[in-house]
Design a protein around this motif. Structure first.
Motif, PDB file in Angstrom:
ATOM      1  N   GLU A  33      94.239  55.072   7.796  1.00 38.70           N
ATOM      2  CA  GLU A  33      94.724  56.226   8.566  1.00 38.70           C
ATOM      3  C   GLU A  33      93.737  57.396   8.488  1.00 38.70           C
ATOM      4  N   CYS A  34      93.129  57.536   7.327  1.00 34.63           N
ATOM      5  CA  CYS A  34      92.225  58.655   7.078  1.00 34.63           C
ATOM      6  C   CYS A  34      90.823  58.407   7.632  1.00 34.63           C
ATOM      7  N   GLY A  35      90.444  57.143   7.746  1.00 28.85           N
ATOM      8  CA  GLY A  35      89.108  56.816   8.251  1.00 28.85           C
ATOM      9  C   GLY A  35      88.028  56.858   7.181  1.00 28.85           C
ATOM     10  N   VAL A  36      88.410  56.617   5.932  1.00 26.47           N
ATOM     11  CA  VAL A  36      87.429  56.534   4.840  1.00 26.47           C
ATOM     12  C   VAL A  36      87.543  55.151   4.208  1.00 26.47           C
ATOM     13  N   ASN A  37      86.589  54.820   3.345  1.00 27.08           N
ATOM     14  CA  ASN A  37      86.663  53.511   2.695  1.00 27.08           C
ATOM     15  C   ASN A  37      87.392  53.612   1.357  1.00 27.08           C
ATOM     16  N   ARG A  38      87.740  52.468   0.816  1.00 31.81           N
ATOM     17  CA  ARG A  38      88.498  52.413  -0.445  1.00 31.81           C
ATOM     18  C   ARG A  38      87.751  53.092  -1.587  1.00 31.81           C
ATOM     19  N   ASN A  39      86.429  52.916  -1.592  1.00 32.86           N
ATOM     20  CA  ASN A  39      85.631  53.536  -2.658  1.00 32.86           C
ATOM     21  C   ASN A  39      85.775  55.052  -2.651  1.00 32.86           C
ATOM     22  N   SER A  40      85.883  55.627  -1.464  1.00 37.26           N
ATOM     23  CA  SER A  40      86.068  57.083  -1.366  1.00 37.26           C
ATOM     24  C   SER A  40      87.405  57.486  -1.992  1.00 37.26           C
ATOM     25  N   PHE A  41      88.438  56.697  -1.723  1.00 35.26           N
ATOM     26  CA  PHE A  41      89.729  56.992  -2.325  1.00 35.26           C
ATOM     27  C   PHE A  41      89.609  56.932  -3.848  1.00 35.26           C
ATOM     28  N   TYR A  42      89.041  55.842  -4.358  1.00 34.92           N
ATOM     29  CA  TYR A  42      88.970  55.658  -5.811  1.00 34.92           C
ATOM     30  C   TYR A  42      87.959  56.582  -6.487  1.00 34.92           C
ATOM     31  N   TYR A  43      87.066  57.153  -5.717  1.00 36.55           N
ATOM     32  CA  TYR A  43      86.156  58.160  -6.262  1.00 36.55           C
ATOM     33  C   TYR A  43      86.954  59.401  -6.660  1.00 36.55           C
ATOM     34  N   HIS A  44      87.961  59.734  -5.861  1.00 40.27           N
ATOM     35  CA  HIS A  44      88.745  60.945  -6.077  1.00 40.27           C
ATOM     36  C   HIS A  44      90.030  60.722  -6.868  1.00 40.27           C
ATOM     37  N   PHE A  45      90.629  59.550  -6.746  1.00 37.33           N
ATOM     38  CA  PHE A  45      91.930  59.294  -7.373  1.00 37.33           C
ATOM     39  C   PHE A  45      91.948  57.918  -8.019  1.00 37.33           C
ATOM     40  N   GLN A  46      92.541  57.846  -9.195  1.00 38.40           N
ATOM     41  CA  GLN A  46      92.657  56.576  -9.897  1.00 38.40           C
ATOM     42  C   GLN A  46      93.595  55.626  -9.159  1.00 38.40           C
ATOM     43  N   ASP A  47      94.687  56.190  -8.630  1.00 38.97           N
ATOM     44  CA  ASP A  47      95.699  55.398  -7.929  1.00 38.97           C
ATOM     45  C   ASP A  47      96.622  56.347  -7.172  1.00 38.97           C
ATOM     46  N   ILE A  48      97.635  55.821  -6.537  1.00 38.42           N
ATOM     47  CA  ILE A  48      98.545  56.659  -5.756  1.00 38.42           C
ATOM     48  C   ILE A  48      99.352  57.605  -6.656  1.00 38.42           C
ATOM     49  N   PRO A  49      99.864  57.175  -7.806  1.00 39.88           N
ATOM     50  CA  PRO A  49     100.565  58.145  -8.662  1.00 39.88           C
ATOM     51  C   PRO A  49      99.677  59.333  -9.080  1.00 39.88           C
ATOM     52  N   THR A  50      98.397  59.093  -9.290  1.00 39.52           N
ATOM     53  CA  THR A  50      97.475  60.184  -9.612  1.00 39.52           C
ATOM     54  C   THR A  50      97.353  61.144  -8.432  1.00 39.52           C
ATOM     55  N   LEU A  51      97.301  60.599  -7.232  1.00 35.89           N
ATOM     56  CA  LEU A  51      97.263  61.399  -6.016  1.00 35.89           C
ATOM     57  C   LEU A  51      98.537  62.242  -5.897  1.00 35.89           C
ATOM     58  N   VAL A  52      99.683  61.632  -6.123  1.00 35.20           N
ATOM     59  CA  VAL A  52     100.962  62.349  -6.066  1.00 35.20           C
ATOM     60  C   VAL A  52     100.963  63.490  -7.074  1.00 35.20           C
ATOM     61  N   GLU A  53     100.554  63.191  -8.292  1.00 33.31           N
ATOM     62  CA  GLU A  53     100.554  64.202  -9.348  1.00 33.31           C
ATOM     63  C   GLU A  53      99.647  65.379  -9.007  1.00 33.31           C
ATOM     64  N   GLU A  54      98.484  65.105  -8.461  1.00 30.84           N
ATOM     65  CA  GLU A  54      97.574  66.196  -8.103  1.00 30.84           C
ATOM     66  C   GLU A  54      98.149  67.061  -6.990  1.00 30.84           C
ATOM     67  N   ILE A  55      98.723  66.446  -5.990  1.00 27.63           N
ATOM     68  CA  ILE A  55      99.311  67.206  -4.883  1.00 27.63           C
ATOM     69  C   ILE A  55     100.455  68.082  -5.388  1.00 27.63           C
ATOM     70  N   VAL A  56     101.318  67.511  -6.199  1.00 30.78           N
ATOM     71  CA  VAL A  56     102.471  68.245  -6.707  1.00 30.78           C
ATOM     72  C   VAL A  56     102.026  69.378  -7.638  1.00 30.78           C
ATOM     73  N   THR A  57     101.048  69.129  -8.488  1.00 29.94           N
ATOM     74  CA  THR A  57     100.537  70.153  -9.396  1.00 29.94           C
ATOM     75  C   THR A  57      99.891  71.299  -8.612  1.00 29.94           C
ATOM     76  N   GLU A  58      99.102  70.968  -7.612  1.00 38.41           N
ATOM     77  CA  GLU A  58      98.482  72.007  -6.781  1.00 38.41           C
ATOM     78  C   GLU A  58      99.533  72.842  -6.072  1.00 38.41           C
ATOM     79  N   GLU A  59     100.590  72.195  -5.622  1.00 39.60           N
ATOM     80  CA  GLU A  59     101.657  72.925  -4.937  1.00 39.60           C
ATOM     81  C   GLU A  59     102.371  73.857  -5.904  1.00 39.60           C
ATOM     82  N   ALA A  60     102.610  73.408  -7.120  1.00 43.91           N
ATOM     83  CA  ALA A  60     103.234  74.274  -8.129  1.00 43.91           C
ATOM     84  C   ALA A  60     102.344  75.482  -8.399  1.00 43.91           C
ATOM     85  N   ASP A  61     101.061  75.250  -8.549  1.00 47.28           N
ATOM     86  CA  ASP A  61     100.133  76.351  -8.792  1.00 47.28           C
ATOM     87  C   ASP A  61     100.095  77.321  -7.611  1.00 47.28           C
ATOM     88  N   ARG A  62     100.184  76.796  -6.392  1.00 46.69           N
ATOM     89  CA  ARG A  62     100.181  77.644  -5.199  1.00 46.69           C
ATOM     90  C   ARG A  62     101.425  78.533  -5.171  1.00 46.69           C
TER      91      ARG A  62
END
Length: 185
Positions: A33-62
């Motif tokens: 959907e994003c138009g990037v490769n899997r390596n790009s995803f794993y470069y930034h995030f270990q897995d989907i729960p890590t992605l969820v945690e980062e988004i939620v933490t950033e929102e709390a900080d905001r």
């Protein structure tokens, strides 16, 4: 460029999360959907729960940055509700998943902040012990958290802003009484 990619992954994930439950979203869905490769995803995030945690933490900080000063319990409760109201379906998908604890940690963090900031205003110039301040802050933090969780458990179907407003009308003066009782003892 990596920041753009990371932001695109997050935005895509939130969009997908608004469409379907977390358990049905895969890394493959996100990268396609994003138009990037899997390596790009794993470069930034270990897995989907890590992605969820980062988004939620950033929102709390905001939200914490958005409320440097709070002058009422109503404002505290509305701040705790803000992200959930703006992202209803996505939040419900997180809340109803195995990653519920991530959302609950976010909510505790926001409730702790908004109530502590409100406490600084309410306790200013009052002769009240630190122990009593802590008890009062804990009470209001749990109240905020509990109301939001109850609303989440109800599928966010009730008109929570109206209920918060009414609750604040019913309990008007309670904090002043608590401070007064603390000063008497």
């Amino acid at each position: 460029m990596p920041n753009f990619t990371k932001m695109a992954i997050k935005a895509t994930f939130i969009r997908l999360l608004d469409e379907k439950p977390l358990s049905q979203i895969t890394v493959k869905d996100i990268v396609e959907e994003c138009g990037v490769n899997r390596n790009s995803f794993y470069y930034h995030f270990q897995d989907i729960p890590t992605l969820v945690e980062e988004i939620v933490t950033e929102e709390a900080d905001r939200i914490i940055a958005q409320y440097p000063s709070i002058d009422s319990i109503e404002t505290c409760l509305m701040a705790a509700l803000a992200f959930a109201r703006e992202n209803r379906r996505a939040v419900l998908h997180i809340y109803n998943s195995t990653n519920r604890a991530i959302y609950e940690q976010y909510l505790w963090k926001v409730c702790r902040h908004v109530v502590s900031v409100y406490g600084e205003v309410a306790f200013a110039g009052k002769d009240i012990t630190d122990s009593d301040k802590d008890v009062i802050i804990q009470f209001y933090k749990c109240e905020c958290f509990g109301m939001v969780i109850e609303w989440m458990n109800d599928g966010m179907n009730s008109d929570m802003p109206r209920r918060v407003k009414r609750l604040c009308e019913l309990r008007k003066g309670l904090l002043d009484k608590m401070i007064e009782r603390s000063q008497e003892s």
